[in-house]
Design an enzyme around this catalytic site. Structure first.
Site, PDB file in Angstrom:
ATOM      1  CB  SER A  40       5.005   5.379   4.021  1.00 44.83           C
ATOM      2  OG  SER A  40       5.324   6.659   4.689  1.00 44.83           O
TER       3      SER A  40
ATOM      4  CG  HIS B 169      -0.816   6.244   4.648  1.00 44.73           C
ATOM      5  ND1 HIS B 169      -2.187   6.345   4.565  1.00 44.73           N
ATOM      6  CD2 HIS B 169      -0.401   7.216   5.630  1.00 44.73           C
ATOM      7  CE1 HIS B 169      -2.635   6.993   5.589  1.00 44.73           C
ATOM      8  NE2 HIS B 169      -1.334   7.796   6.179  1.00 44.73           N
TER       9      HIS B 169
ATOM     10  CG  ASN C 299      -1.720   1.282   1.312  1.00 43.38           C
ATOM     11  OD1 ASN C 299      -2.554   1.471   0.273  1.00 43.38           O
ATOM     12  ND2 ASN C 299      -1.821   1.918   2.202  1.00 43.38           N
TER      13      ASN C 299
ATOM     14  CG  ASP D 196      -3.057   3.849   6.618  1.00 45.56           C
ATOM     15  OD1 ASP D 196      -3.043   3.060   5.667  1.00 45.56           O
ATOM     16  OD2 ASP D 196      -3.952   4.585   7.102  1.00 45.56           O
TER      17      ASP D 196
HETATM   18  C1  GRF Z   1      -2.780   8.472  -2.817  1.00 48.30           C
HETATM   19  O1  GRF Z   1      -2.395   9.772  -2.078  1.00 48.30           O
HETATM   20  C2  GRF Z   1      -2.330   7.529  -1.952  1.00 48.30           C
HETATM   21  O2  GRF Z   1      -1.280   7.589  -1.052  1.00 48.30           O
HETATM   22  C3  GRF Z   1      -3.579   7.324  -1.017  1.00 48.30           C
HETATM   23  O3  GRF Z   1      -4.504   7.314  -1.936  1.00 48.30           O
HETATM   24  C4  GRF Z   1      -4.085   8.430  -2.863  1.00 48.30           C
HETATM   25  C5  GRF Z   1      -4.711   7.840  -4.098  1.00 48.30           C
HETATM   26  O4  GRF Z   1      -4.353   8.711  -5.383  1.00 48.30           O
HETATM   27  N1  GRF Z   1      -3.647   5.783  -0.486  1.00 48.30           N
HETATM   28  P1  GRF Z   1      -4.607   8.026  -6.642  1.00 48.30           P
HETATM   29  O5  GRF Z   1      -5.885   7.259  -7.134  1.00 48.30           O
HETATM   30  O6  GRF Z   1      -3.348   7.102  -7.096  1.00 48.30           O
HETATM   31  O7  GRF Z   1      -4.194   9.347  -7.620  1.00 48.30           O
END
Ligand code: GRF
Length: 223
Positions: free
Chosen positions: A140, A113, A111, A149
């Site tokens: 991260s 984050h 994932n 997370d």
């Molecule tokens: C990103 O900021 C990611 O860190 C979080 O969700 C957002 C997704 O953005 N988990 P995208 O859909 O890839 O533009």
């Protein structure tokens, strides 16, 4: 030992800009990954259109079509299992995965984050960083565990918080960092360098250095 090419499933709920960064890396031959399916819980996720534009099959598993949470979780797991992925990439997937799922894909579930974990798990990370007057913020990539997370951090990328930043300007800067970081981390996985061993993220069999704000640059330079 390299695992390449690696079959992956990517889960999205929204814009899919991280998915796009991964697709771009694959298409530029920087990443030996085969994205078998892009799966979303939302039919209107822009990430689905991005996938379709690149000829990647898309699947919708919408929780609203299931009476019980367990039915949805099972349908999602079955759908992903059918693709037989070696790696599952969460890229803005806004549902919490159940423990069975997380255990099934332990060590193969990543994932990204938008914070420098362990700071700011959960939602609203950019607003929290601004409200706290942080001078550094970032993103991260971590292995997913049952704790939201909270799985072992693999790498982080820091950005400066500028005076006058709002959520839009700061999140745009963090997104740029995400688009560099995620393909690089996935590359380590594809190369067989990245593993979850005894609950720790390891690179080449050694525990990742304690994530500092420079950790990603330092490691990238050696790899
Ligand atoms: C990103 O900021 C990611 O860190 C979080 O969700 C957002 C997704 O953005 N988990 P995208 O859909 O890839 O533009």
């Amino acid at each position: 030992m390299s695992r390449a090419p690696v079959d992956a499933v990517v889960l999205v709920s929204g814009q899919g800009t991280n998915l796009q960064a991964i697709i771009n890396a694959v298409e530029a031959s920087r990443l030996d990954l085969r994205i078998v399916d892009v799966i979303s819980n939302r039919a209107d996720a822009n990430g689905l259109q991005r996938a379709a534009r690149h000829g990647i099959p898309t699947i919708i598993v919408d929780q609203r079509h299931y009476a019980a949470r367990e039915d949805f979780d099972k349908a999602l797991l079955d759908t992903i299992n059918a693709a037989k992925p070696e790696l599952v990439v969460l890229a803005g997937y806004m549902r919490i995965l159940d423990d069975t799922f997380v255990e099934h894909y332990a060590g193969r579930l990543l994932n990204i984050h938008p914070s420098l974990l362990p700071k700011y798990p959960g939602l609203g990370t950019h607003a929290r960083a601004i409200a706290n007057g942080d001078s550094l913020h970032g993103c991260s990539v971590h292995f997913v565990t049952a704790e939201l997370d909270g799985g072992p951090v693999i790498a982080r990328s820091a950005v400066a918080v500028h005076a006058g930043d709002d959520v839009a300007t700061l999140s745009a800067r963090v997104h740029l960092a995400e688009h560099k970081l995620y393909p690089e981390v996935i590359k380590w996985f594809v190369a067989g360098r990245l593993q979850l061993i005894d609950g720790n993220a390891t690179l080449d069999g050694k525990p990742m250095p304690e994530p500092t704000d420079l950790a990603f640059d330092a490691i990238a330079a050696t790899g």
